[in-house]
Enzyme design. Structure first.
Site, PDB file in Angstrom:
ATOM      1  N   ASP A  69      -1.999   2.788  -8.067  1.00 18.39           N
ATOM      2  CA  ASP A  69      -3.324   3.465  -8.287  1.00 18.39           C
ATOM      3  C   ASP A  69      -3.558   4.061  -9.650  1.00 18.39           C
ATOM      4  OD1 ASP A  69      -3.069   3.048  -5.655  1.00 18.39           O
ATOM      5  OD2 ASP A  69      -2.300   4.948  -5.250  1.00 18.39           O
ATOM      6  N   GLY A  84      -5.228   6.233   2.774  1.00 18.44           N
ATOM      7  CA  GLY A  84      -5.956   7.599   2.886  1.00 18.44           C
ATOM      8  C   GLY A  84      -5.103   8.808   2.537  1.00 18.44           C
ATOM      9  N   LYS A  97      -6.212  -0.111 -12.010  1.00 19.07           N
ATOM     10  CA  LYS A  97      -6.024  -1.533 -12.347  1.00 19.07           C
ATOM     11  C   LYS A  97      -7.299  -2.430 -11.902  1.00 19.07           C
ATOM     12  CE  LYS A  97      -2.164  -1.814  -9.842  1.00 19.07           C
ATOM     13  NZ  LYS A  97      -1.987  -0.294  -9.538  1.00 19.07           N
ATOM     14  N   HIS A 153      -7.246  -1.901  -4.617  1.00 18.95           N
ATOM     15  CA  HIS A 153      -7.736  -1.908  -6.102  1.00 18.95           C
ATOM     16  C   HIS A 153      -9.194  -1.570  -6.100  1.00 18.95           C
ATOM     17  CE1 HIS A 153      -4.280  -4.581  -7.629  1.00 18.95           C
ATOM     18  NE2 HIS A 153      -3.826  -3.533  -7.070  1.00 18.95           N
TER      19      HIS A 153
END
Ligand code: GDP
Ligand code: IMO
Ligand code: MG
Length: 447
Positions: free
Chosen positions: A18, A310, A21, A46
């Site tokens: 995270d 989430g 990228k 992503h």
């Protein structure tokens, strides 16, 4: 677009995933003809933000959002075919038709419902301290089947319908017995449903299945430019990460050779992405973690909630020890330092420059998880900066303190920061150095 000079580049994570990228891949894509995912599966998320639109890609290479870029899913990726189809359909519903731009390796393994089931049941049954906090996407069980060999299903198998039917029925029955012995009978697993999904996958994905290694070699011979999109991050790498709190694949440039079937000898841009602070989702050591109001403030300012699950991300200061380790391991040539905007307004910013373990100070990143779990961060504080950075477009326009912070990161990690994030949008990345030649000059993002 066909790039003028043949280029090969790789974008990957220097941390626990995270790092941003997706945004960097999207920025670079206009200069590339082919973008290849080589590891992981739908555990990846992503994000690409374009104006008011936000796209979260899990299995599709982020590059497919750019027209004329061919997206390749390499043999090292584990693919949940139903998740892939719903991703393709989700994009189509938003007017982005990528089906014709996609190729899937005939050697890639399929994630099937019993993999996800095993992932969920085993995590649920694990005691506190042993739970990895996986994404429940069936990643570990699928890679385990791949290594075990007796019960794996590859894309090439989809094309042999009769043999597949018998094989899948056998595997499902064996898996049901194994799961119920270990975890009880409270689950649903139906061979007919698995076969129906596989038939849907076969009928819709068959035209995209091919030998993608051959495709990449031919593309390279034709002087096409190749970009490799890593998933997860080096600290989650199965060999080099904070084992056993890792994923099951090779997340850095080293993963390209096996996971794309392509020797990355000419991948001369090895772009390691990291946030200007650190985050982690799931369990495992995190030496510079801030389990306090400062960590909460970073989480809220950076909207640090997982793209795939989430879940709130754990937040902490930038960890130069683990980042230097990851940078060396990947022979990084360029650092993309994202989320500088998120740190705006902090009076001082911490950088973890060493670990204190059992009374000794070290800058080495140990293999022993128990050492990492009891390590204390040695934190150096540098002056923070204020102001909204989101409209900044060059390094020169950044506050002096932000540039000083970047210089400190470069000195500690030993690699240049040539990309800097000042917001989530496609236009909010600053670029400098030789990497500028990869960025389309029509983009309003060049420094
Ligand atoms: P990936 O898995 O490495 O592609 O990263 P994710 O997409 O899971 O998470 C990165 C999050 O940070 C996403 O919500 C991005 O939109 C966001 N992001 C990326 N770069 C920046 C940046 O420089 N500033 C801010 N504020 N957000 C960013
Ligand atoms: P991207 O590509 C963040 C983490 C999970 C868990 C561990 C193992 O978006 O950066 P798995 O489901 O792979 O068996 O989970 O790895 N993890 C990620 N964390 N970003 C990712 O991917 C991740 N992929 C796996 O949270 O701790
Ligand atoms: Mg992600």
């Amino acid at each position: 677009m066909t790039a003028v000079d043949k280029q090969q580049a790789c974008v990957f994570g220097l941390s626990w995933g995270d790092e941003g990228k997706g945004k960097i891949v999207d920025l670079l894509c206009p200069a590339f003809d082919v973008v290849t995912r080589f590891n992981g599966g739908a555990n990846a998320g992503h994000t690409v933000c374009v104006g008011d639109e936000t796209f979260a890609l899990h299995l599709l290479p982020a590059g497919v959002l750019r027209p004329n870029v061919l997206g390749v899913i390499g043999p090292g990726v584990v693919v949940d075919p139903i998740a892939l189809l719903s991703e393709i359909d989700g994009l189509a519903a938003r007017g982005v038709d990528v089906a014709g731009q996609l190729r899937i390796s005939d050697r890639a393994h399929l994630v099937l419902p019993y993999h996800k089931l095993e992932d969920q049941l085993s995590e649920k049954a694990a005691s506190e301290g042993k739970r990895i906090g996986t994404t429940s996407r069936g990643i570990g069980p699928c890679y385990a089947d791949k290594m075990k060999r007796s019960a794996a299903v590859r894309f090439v198998d989809l094309l042999n319908k009769d043999a597949l039917q018998q094989r899948v029925r056998r595997i499902v029955e064996q898996r049901r017995a194994m799961l119920s012995t270990r975890y009880g009978d409270d689950f649903e697993l139906d061979a007919d449903a698995v076969l129906a999904d596989l038939e849907t996958a076969r009928s819709r994905l068959a035209p995209s299945i091919c030998d993608t290694s051959e495709l990449l070699h031919e593309a390279a011979d034709e002087q096409k430019s190749l970009l490799f999109e890593g998933a997860n991050g080096i600290l989650l790498d199965v060999d080099h990460g904070t084992y056993p709190f890792v994923t099951s694949s090779s997340a850095g440039p080293h993963g390209i050779w096996a996971g794309a079937g392509f020797a990355p000898l000419e991948v001369t841009f090895r772009i390691g992405t990291t946030k200007a602070y650190a985050t982690r989702v799931g369990a495992g050591p995190f030496v510079s973690e801030l389990e306090n109001v400062v960590g909460d403030r970073i989480r809220e300012a950076g909207h640090e909630y997982g793209t795939t699950t989430g879940r709130p991300r754990r937040c902490g200061w930038f960890d130069a020890v683990s980042c230097t380790y990851a940078a060396r391991l990947s022979s990084v040539t360029d650092i993309a330092l994202t989320h500088l905007d998120t740190l705006s307004g902090f009076e001082q910013i911490g950088v973890c420059v060493a670990y204190r373990i059992d009374g000794k100070t070290t800058t080495r990143f140990p293999a022993d998880t128990s050492l990492l779990l009891r390590a204390e961060p040695v934190v150096e504080f540098v002056p923070g900066w204020t102001g909204d950075l989101r409209s900044v477009r060059t390094f020169d326009e950044l506050p002096e303190e932000a540039n000083a912070y970047i210089e400190r990161v470069e000195a500690l990690v030993g690699a240049p920061v040539t990309l800097a994030g000042v917001g989530p949008d496609r236009s909010q990345t600053l670029v400098r150095g030789r990497i500028r030649r990869l960025i389309d000059v029509s983009e309003p993002t060049t420094a």
